[in-house]
Design an enzyme around this catalytic site. Sequence first.
Site, mmCIF file in Angstrom:
data_model
loop_
_atom_site.group_PDB
_atom_site.id
_atom_site.type_symbol
_atom_site.label_atom_id
_atom_site.label_comp_id
_atom_site.label_asym_id
_atom_site.label_seq_id
_atom_site.Cartn_x
_atom_site.Cartn_y
_atom_site.Cartn_z
ATOM 1 N N SER A 277 -34.511 125.148 20.840
ATOM 2 C CA SER A 277 -35.848 124.856 20.337
ATOM 3 C C SER A 277 -35.897 125.215 18.858
ATOM 4 O O SER A 277 -35.594 126.344 18.475
ATOM 5 C CB SER A 277 -36.887 125.672 21.111
ATOM 6 N N ALA A 278 -36.250 124.232 18.026
ATOM 7 C CA ALA A 278 -36.274 124.441 16.576
ATOM 8 C C ALA A 278 -37.692 124.290 16.056
ATOM 9 O O ALA A 278 -38.650 124.143 16.809
ATOM 10 C CB ALA A 278 -35.326 123.457 15.892
ATOM 11 N N ILE B 50 -39.193 121.864 14.390
ATOM 12 C CA ILE B 50 -39.856 120.567 14.467
ATOM 13 C C ILE B 50 -39.659 119.888 15.813
ATOM 14 O O ILE B 50 -40.472 119.082 16.230
ATOM 15 C CB ILE B 50 -39.356 119.666 13.318
ATOM 16 N N GLN C 230 -37.400 120.006 19.964
ATOM 17 C CA GLN C 230 -36.574 120.747 20.905
ATOM 18 C C GLN C 230 -35.740 119.770 21.719
ATOM 19 O O GLN C 230 -36.021 118.571 21.763
ATOM 20 C CB GLN C 230 -37.401 121.655 21.806
ATOM 21 N N LYS D 283 -33.791 114.633 22.457
ATOM 22 C CA LYS D 283 -34.517 115.394 21.437
ATOM 23 C C LYS D 283 -35.929 114.832 21.323
ATOM 24 O O LYS D 283 -36.121 113.620 21.246
ATOM 25 C CB LYS D 283 -33.794 115.273 20.087
ATOM 26 N N ASP E 64 -29.236 119.812 5.896
ATOM 27 C CA ASP E 64 -29.835 120.899 6.683
ATOM 28 C C ASP E 64 -28.734 121.618 7.463
ATOM 29 O O ASP E 64 -28.814 121.771 8.676
ATOM 30 C CB ASP E 64 -30.889 120.328 7.635
#
Length: 545
Positions: free
Chosen positions: A131-132, A134, A136, A152, A287
Amino acid sequence: MIFNEWNRFCLIIKIILNYGLLDFIPINRLILPLKIGIQLLLNTFNQHSQSLPGERLRLALQELGPIWIKLGQMLSTRHDILPDDIAQQLAILQDRVHPFDGYLAKTYIEKSIGSSLETWFEDFQETPLASASISQVHSAKFKKNGKNIVIKVIRPGILPIITIDIKLMYKLSKWTYKILPKDRKFKFSDIIAEYEKTLFNELNLLKETANTIQLRRNFKSSNILYIPKVYVDFCSKNVMVMERIYGIPVYKKSLLKKKGINMKLLAERGLEIFFTQVFRDSFFHGDMHPGNIFICHKDPQNPKYISIDCGIVGSLGKKDKYYLASNFIAFFNRDYRKIAELHLDSGWIPMNTNIEDFEYAMRTVFEPIFEKPLKDIPFSNILLYLFNTARFFNMEVQPQLILLQKSLLYVEGIVRQLYPNFNLWESVKPFLEQWMKEQLKLSNIIYMLNEKMPYWINKIPELPALLSNEFKNSNEIHKKIDILTIELRTQRTHNTRVLFLFGIGLVFIIVSIYLVIHNQYTTFLPICIFSLGISIWIIGWKQII
């Protein structure tokens, strides 16, 4: 500000106070009185005083939202500037942000693909793999062939938060311009626009799909980097389906060593991948924090990187690549005159800059740095020092270089973590020198001439009209310069008046707080003085707006 922006601004201040983030402000003579005053008045807001500083910072950034989480992700790789306990806490933000409900994720995915999940997939796991900030990721399998995949999905309700934070950034940059006109050379608005562009690109998974396909094609036959396959038939703006990869997260150094991975080779390849993307492909992953990088350990002596989450990518033009490579090589050779000439030729600093002064400034900053062993000098810091020094000579910050600098910070942080004794300079110099030689090969020059020749031939009949337009534009530019000069003088006078009002208002406010703390007078007098200070501030604020 509209109501939503003001509400968000207040929430940000509240979170900063709730987590006691004022403790992270460095103390110096200028801000010590203000910091003490704030803590005396607002220390009761800190609801996490028993938590460790790193944990408080992580929780605050997580609560603040995506833009702030990304800041934490970047800082987590900087063990050279942050204590280990804080860096370790921030590393949690790389792939362990608090997830949203798995059932809600399933609903969003079904809405996107236009049918029930069971039609195409099986074994969907509502508990996310990662889970990030912006999005998950959930695991599943293709029903027809049993292939393992990941799905995603963008976090619901995230767009309004990002939009408001970006608007606040624009307003703050506008106020900065008005209060500190000397900082116009920073082009804050351009930098924010670039950041806005990358963030909104990341919110559109169709763009990430295209980026992933491009990077996969660039490294199709590579033995050092693998990009997972994307299943485009199931991809949309909010959902992306790709093959599931298996590897060890790059930040799990102890596990990599346990598997017998060649750490020196791994570090070398990490650097090679980055510079290949920048200089060979002009298309680099923007990123590259440790949460997006895995290591295939099937052959420990021939380790292979696996990269995911290609939502943010960057590119450099031929001119920028050439000048950047030339600057690095000049640094290797301590040729500060060459660096000054390159900055002038590239247009990064004004043409009227005194080249001797610029050369001397570079020498003053970098000679003490190069007295250290090269392996101990952070490579990414050279870019930082370079830009900071050039700033005093009115260098306009190049937005295309901001993402590159951030990516280089990530990459160097990872490489130094993997192999602390790795000498980045020894690896980078041969790569850049070889790239420069390739650019000067006769075959490359002929190819570029052939590529441009049709364009030049088509422009020949238009030359008389183009020259005439240039003369007209030149006259118009001179007129505009005269108008801008007058406006600048007026603006300076206005800014001086505003700063004077803010200063007087601050004095009244500090005096009123002092009287309240020491109880020397009745409450009425401090209230009157405080109100007068606020009134003067409001007058100054209105003149800014």
